[in-house]
Design a protein around this motif. Sequence first.
Motif, PDB file in Angstrom:
ATOM      1  N   ASP A 124       0.846  -1.218   0.000  1.00 47.84           N
ATOM      2  CA  ASP A 124       0.000   0.000   0.000  1.00 47.84           C
ATOM      3  C   ASP A 124       0.868   1.251   0.000  1.00 47.84           C
ATOM      4  O   ASP A 124       0.596   2.213  -0.724  1.00 47.84           O
ATOM      5  CB  ASP A 124      -0.912   0.024   1.240  1.00 47.84           C
ATOM      6  N   VAL A 125       1.902   1.231   0.812  1.00 50.02           N
ATOM      7  CA  VAL A 125       2.800   2.399   0.872  1.00 50.02           C
ATOM      8  C   VAL A 125       3.486   2.588  -0.484  1.00 50.02           C
ATOM      9  O   VAL A 125       3.593   3.702  -0.998  1.00 50.02           O
ATOM     10  CB  VAL A 125       3.840   2.235   2.007  1.00 50.02           C
ATOM     11  N   LYS A 126       3.905   1.465  -1.067  1.00 47.52           N
ATOM     12  CA  LYS A 126       4.571   1.556  -2.380  1.00 47.52           C
ATOM     13  C   LYS A 126       3.635   2.153  -3.423  1.00 47.52           C
ATOM     14  O   LYS A 126       4.039   3.005  -4.227  1.00 47.52           O
ATOM     15  CB  LYS A 126       5.059   0.172  -2.834  1.00 47.52           C
ATOM     16  N   LYS A 127       2.359   1.716  -3.390  1.00 44.29           N
ATOM     17  CA  LYS A 127       1.375   2.250  -4.355  1.00 44.29           C
ATOM     18  C   LYS A 127       1.198   3.749  -4.148  1.00 44.29           C
ATOM     19  O   LYS A 127       1.158   4.524  -5.108  1.00 44.29           O
ATOM     20  CB  LYS A 127       0.016   1.552  -4.160  1.00 44.29           C
ATOM     21  N   THR A 128       1.082   4.179  -2.888  1.00 44.34           N
ATOM     22  CA  THR A 128       0.904   5.607  -2.593  1.00 44.34           C
ATOM     23  C   THR A 128       2.114   6.403  -3.064  1.00 44.34           C
ATOM     24  O   THR A 128       1.978   7.478  -3.644  1.00 44.34           O
ATOM     25  CB  THR A 128       0.684   5.819  -1.078  1.00 44.34           C
ATOM     26  N   ARG A 129       3.296   5.838  -2.838  1.00 42.48           N
ATOM     27  CA  ARG A 129       4.514   6.520  -3.296  1.00 42.48           C
ATOM     28  C   ARG A 129       4.505   6.673  -4.812  1.00 42.48           C
ATOM     29  O   ARG A 129       4.848   7.724  -5.344  1.00 42.48           O
ATOM     30  CB  ARG A 129       5.758   5.739  -2.837  1.00 42.48           C
ATOM     31  N   LYS A 131       1.883   6.824  -6.763  1.00 43.35           N
ATOM     32  CA  LYS A 131       0.888   7.859  -7.121  1.00 43.35           C
ATOM     33  C   LYS A 131       1.464   9.254  -6.947  1.00 43.35           C
ATOM     34  O   LYS A 131       1.147  10.179  -7.673  1.00 43.35           O
ATOM     35  CB  LYS A 131      -0.343   7.737  -6.213  1.00 43.35           C
ATOM     36  N   LEU A 132       2.316   9.417  -5.938  1.00 42.72           N
ATOM     37  CA  LEU A 132       2.911  10.730  -5.657  1.00 42.72           C
ATOM     38  C   LEU A 132       4.166  10.995  -6.500  1.00 42.72           C
ATOM     39  O   LEU A 132       4.827  12.019  -6.353  1.00 42.72           O
ATOM     40  CB  LEU A 132       3.277  10.823  -4.164  1.00 42.72           C
ATOM     41  N   LYS A 136       9.904   3.782  -5.601  1.00 42.77           N
ATOM     42  CA  LYS A 136       9.210   2.713  -4.867  1.00 42.77           C
ATOM     43  C   LYS A 136       9.567   2.701  -3.380  1.00 42.77           C
ATOM     44  O   LYS A 136       8.717   2.504  -2.520  1.00 42.77           O
ATOM     45  CB  LYS A 136       9.619   1.377  -5.489  1.00 42.77           C
TER      46      LYS A 136
END
Length: 166
Positions: A124-129, A131-132, A136
Amino acid sequence: MEVKMDPEFEKQLAALGGADAKLCFQCGTCTAGCPSGRRTSYRVRKLVRMAQLDMKEEIINSEDLWMCSTCYTCVERCPRRVPIVDVIVALRNMAVAEGHMYAAHKKTAANFYKTGHTVPINDDVKKTRAKLGLPKVPPTCLANEKAYADLKAVLDAARFEAIAKE
Ligand code: SF4
Ligand code: SF4
């Protein structure tokens, strides 16, 4: 309940930086403002009192010792300027040296040993990163093998793996 008082405890606590627990006059200001105490049965004033009374066994076997989030609210408000967090850290170091550590803290320590991060970078954190528009993983030990090797050398020298073993 039989209460055991350890005559060596005061010296041990002082050697670890917790000598000023004795300055506490039990006003309760720390407990009144403690956010951890609002959600658990943890009472920081009681823990400091137990330290004053040399109740080592009760303290190092107590889950309460691990409930402090080290937010420092109590330290800012204590009228006796007791360095409460230093006392708690000293007590935790004493507990760890004798093989006691709360399960959640062990998990955090194990994460730190394995990755250099106390909180894992999950998907989840990787996905948010992503998106921003961020890489990774952050530019920490996760992205730098040498930095992680250096950290691990320090942790191994301190025998951290045995402490962090789940
Ligand atoms: S606020 Fe300070 S003096 Fe008051 S009970 Fe807590 S540690 Fe003791
Ligand atoms: S530092 Fe720990 S004991 Fe003090 S107020 Fe914060 S959580 Fe409570």
